[in-house]
Design a protein around this motif. Sequence first.
Motif, PDB file in Angstrom:
ATOM      1  N   GLY A 177       1.176  -1.293   0.373  1.00 27.52           N
ATOM      2  CA  GLY A 177       0.396  -0.050   0.204  1.00 27.52           C
ATOM      3  C   GLY A 177       1.756   1.525   0.043  1.00 27.52           C
ATOM      4  O   GLY A 177       0.837   1.862  -0.785  1.00 27.52           O
ATOM      5  N   LYS A 178       1.835   1.551   1.369  1.00 26.27           N
ATOM      6  CA  LYS A 178       2.105   2.882   0.919  1.00 26.27           C
ATOM      7  C   LYS A 178       3.680   2.709  -0.054  1.00 26.27           C
ATOM      8  O   LYS A 178       3.813   3.149  -0.225  1.00 26.27           O
ATOM      9  CB  LYS A 178       2.376   2.665   3.040  1.00 26.27           C
ATOM     10  CG  LYS A 178       3.604   4.598   3.439  1.00 26.27           C
ATOM     11  CD  LYS A 178       2.591   5.433   2.720  1.00 26.27           C
ATOM     12  CE  LYS A 178       1.091   5.410   2.951  1.00 26.27           C
ATOM     13  NZ  LYS A 178       1.123   4.996   5.114  1.00 26.27           N
ATOM     14  N   ALA A 179       4.376   1.334   0.367  1.00 27.99           N
ATOM     15  CA  ALA A 179       5.203   1.783  -0.454  1.00 27.99           C
ATOM     16  C   ALA A 179       5.467   1.562  -1.875  1.00 27.99           C
ATOM     17  O   ALA A 179       5.884   2.362  -2.338  1.00 27.99           O
ATOM     18  CB  ALA A 179       6.119   0.001  -0.306  1.00 27.99           C
ATOM     19  N   GLN A 180       3.840   1.154  -2.176  1.00 24.50           N
ATOM     20  CA  GLN A 180       3.630   1.539  -3.825  1.00 24.50           C
ATOM     21  C   GLN A 180       2.914   3.117  -4.453  1.00 24.50           C
ATOM     22  O   GLN A 180       3.295   3.319  -5.220  1.00 24.50           O
ATOM     23  CB  GLN A 180       2.046   1.043  -4.447  1.00 24.50           C
ATOM     24  CG  GLN A 180       3.050  -0.783  -4.349  1.00 24.50           C
ATOM     25  CD  GLN A 180       3.602  -2.222  -3.153  1.00 24.50           C
ATOM     26  OE1 GLN A 180       2.735  -1.088  -2.218  1.00 24.50           O
ATOM     27  NE2 GLN A 180       4.091  -2.739  -3.116  1.00 24.50           N
ATOM     28  N   GLU A 181       2.477   3.140  -3.194  1.00 23.96           N
ATOM     29  CA  GLU A 181       2.120   5.026  -3.230  1.00 23.96           C
ATOM     30  C   GLU A 181       3.225   6.096  -3.701  1.00 23.96           C
ATOM     31  O   GLU A 181       3.266   6.073  -4.253  1.00 23.96           O
ATOM     32  CB  GLU A 181       1.191   4.887  -2.063  1.00 23.96           C
ATOM     33  CG  GLU A 181       0.509   6.257  -1.993  1.00 23.96           C
ATOM     34  CD  GLU A 181       0.069   7.200  -0.981  1.00 23.96           C
ATOM     35  OE1 GLU A 181      -0.197   8.131  -0.852  1.00 23.96           O
ATOM     36  OE2 GLU A 181      -0.367   6.347  -0.253  1.00 23.96           O
ATOM     37  N   ILE A 182       4.345   5.229  -2.871  1.00 29.13           N
ATOM     38  CA  ILE A 182       5.690   6.732  -3.363  1.00 29.13           C
ATOM     39  C   ILE A 182       6.009   6.242  -4.652  1.00 29.13           C
ATOM     40  O   ILE A 182       6.741   6.655  -5.101  1.00 29.13           O
ATOM     41  CB  ILE A 182       6.710   5.766  -1.522  1.00 29.13           C
ATOM     42  CG1 ILE A 182       5.950   6.171  -0.170  1.00 29.13           C
ATOM     43  CG2 ILE A 182       7.953   6.364  -2.040  1.00 29.13           C
ATOM     44  CD1 ILE A 182       5.561   7.316   0.068  1.00 29.13           C
ATOM     45  N   MET A 183       6.374   4.374  -4.989  1.00 25.89           N
ATOM     46  CA  MET A 183       6.973   4.332  -5.909  1.00 25.89           C
ATOM     47  C   MET A 183       5.938   4.927  -6.843  1.00 25.89           C
ATOM     48  O   MET A 183       6.903   5.571  -7.835  1.00 25.89           O
ATOM     49  CB  MET A 183       6.843   2.646  -6.217  1.00 25.89           C
ATOM     50  CG  MET A 183       7.555   1.809  -5.794  1.00 25.89           C
ATOM     51  SD  MET A 183       7.265  -0.138  -5.355  1.00 25.89           S
ATOM     52  CE  MET A 183       7.621  -0.451  -7.101  1.00 25.89           C
ATOM     53  N   HIS A 184       4.630   5.241  -6.858  1.00 25.46           N
ATOM     54  CA  HIS A 184       3.871   5.827  -7.666  1.00 25.46           C
ATOM     55  C   HIS A 184       4.104   7.236  -7.861  1.00 25.46           C
ATOM     56  O   HIS A 184       4.170   7.770  -8.863  1.00 25.46           O
ATOM     57  CB  HIS A 184       2.378   5.151  -7.619  1.00 25.46           C
ATOM     58  CG  HIS A 184       1.346   5.984  -8.574  1.00 25.46           C
ATOM     59  ND1 HIS A 184       0.741   5.975  -9.556  1.00 25.46           N
ATOM     60  CD2 HIS A 184       0.676   7.179  -7.804  1.00 25.46           C
ATOM     61  CE1 HIS A 184       0.342   6.775  -9.901  1.00 25.46           C
ATOM     62  NE2 HIS A 184       0.302   7.564 -10.035  1.00 25.46           N
ATOM     63  N   LEU A 185       4.433   7.737  -6.874  1.00 23.03           N
ATOM     64  CA  LEU A 185       4.209   9.046  -6.920  1.00 23.03           C
ATOM     65  C   LEU A 185       6.349   9.427  -7.706  1.00 23.03           C
ATOM     66  O   LEU A 185       5.864  10.607  -8.016  1.00 23.03           O
ATOM     67  CB  LEU A 185       4.489   9.604  -5.273  1.00 23.03           C
ATOM     68  CG  LEU A 185       3.163   9.451  -4.167  1.00 23.03           C
ATOM     69  CD1 LEU A 185       2.891  10.038  -3.420  1.00 23.03           C
ATOM     70  CD2 LEU A 185       2.031  10.516  -5.551  1.00 23.03           C
ATOM     71  N   CYS A 186       6.763   8.308  -7.628  1.00 23.67           N
ATOM     72  CA  CYS A 186       7.895   8.978  -7.830  1.00 23.67           C
ATOM     73  C   CYS A 186       8.375   8.579  -9.461  1.00 23.67           C
ATOM     74  O   CYS A 186       9.020   8.663  -9.469  1.00 23.67           O
ATOM     75  CB  CYS A 186       8.979   7.922  -6.592  1.00 23.67           C
ATOM     76  SG  CYS A 186       9.809   8.902  -5.833  1.00 23.67           S
ATOM     77  N   SER A 187       7.085   7.609  -9.971  1.00 24.02           N
ATOM     78  CA  SER A 187       7.451   7.295 -10.996  1.00 24.02           C
ATOM     79  C   SER A 187       7.304   8.310 -11.977  1.00 24.02           C
ATOM     80  O   SER A 187       8.872   8.147 -13.719  1.00 24.02           O
ATOM     81  CB  SER A 187       6.104   6.769 -11.354  1.00 24.02           C
ATOM     82  OG  SER A 187       5.064   7.382 -11.633  1.00 24.02           O
TER      83      SER A 187
END
Length: 327
Positions: A177-187
């Motif tokens: 959840g949070k990890a994938q959100e951070i990745m999405h924001l950094c994409s």
Amino acid sequence: MRLKKAGYQGIFLPELGIAMDGTHTDAEYTFVTHAHADHMHRNRSAYTHASKPTLQLMKLRGFNGSSEALEFGQPLETDQFSVTLYPAGHILGSAMIYVQSDLGSLLYTGDYRTPPSPATEGFEAPPQADYLITEATFGLPIYRWKSNAQLAGEVQQFARKTLEENYTPVFLAYNLGKAQEIMHLCSSLDHPIMIHGAGHKLCPVYDDAGIDLGPYQAYDRDTCEGKILVCPSSALSGGFASNVRKKRIAYCSGWAALESRRTQLTVDKLIPISDHLDFYELIDFCENLNPKKVYITHTPNPDVVKHFLDERDINSSFLNLEMEADD
């Protein structure tokens, strides 16, 4: 409508035979809101209904029982009740469970976030419910989040500036959840990302759902320097990126709103980005739904939430999931 405990901290509706986020010996139907460990069960004999991403994530996290995927907004109809899943905005696949029957209507939120995480299906709720069972994880007025756009800017700025100064950025975030959100924001930075192995195995579910996680791969100690790194806080004590001398660490959680976390965790940046709604969003949601009764769960102090709801003439009480409760 009577409420009882189901499993570790789930809900059982005895008159309807419905268990939510737990199992019960008398349940005919079992529903799970999302795949975090404190909400999913591993009872193989309980035929489970949930959203498709939730079931995919549950299976990757150890659930191997029988199940059926439900689409958001498509009711499951029986002779006694109708159940509809609404997107909860918490993590991918997270759902609120809306039950309609002759006993009235009930909305069980599980964990939810509004405005929703950008790495989810969004957020939607029914216009009204007679009974509301709501989490209040951040149920104190000190918790008021910045906008999603502001928080995204903080994440991206931390990564960008850290890299420009030849340091390795490390984001501390839950593996689901949070990890994938951070990745999405950094994409949008189009920079290589490495995620902790336990989180990496969950990312294909996000890929299948069309969530852009950027150019990512599983964490590799030998080649991680200079990448954007994402891992849970516990991984640091296990040696995650311990060979990288020049690194800066950002702690990403609603609990980052507490300045004390900086010294407790020895981090360089606190980013209060939560996958739960804040205190004021919680009060507004209850007021807009206008239920006859609100049951408050998962909270450090239910009296505070109850006080603010009392001021709005909304009847509420604490639902202690460690005990059975009847109403």
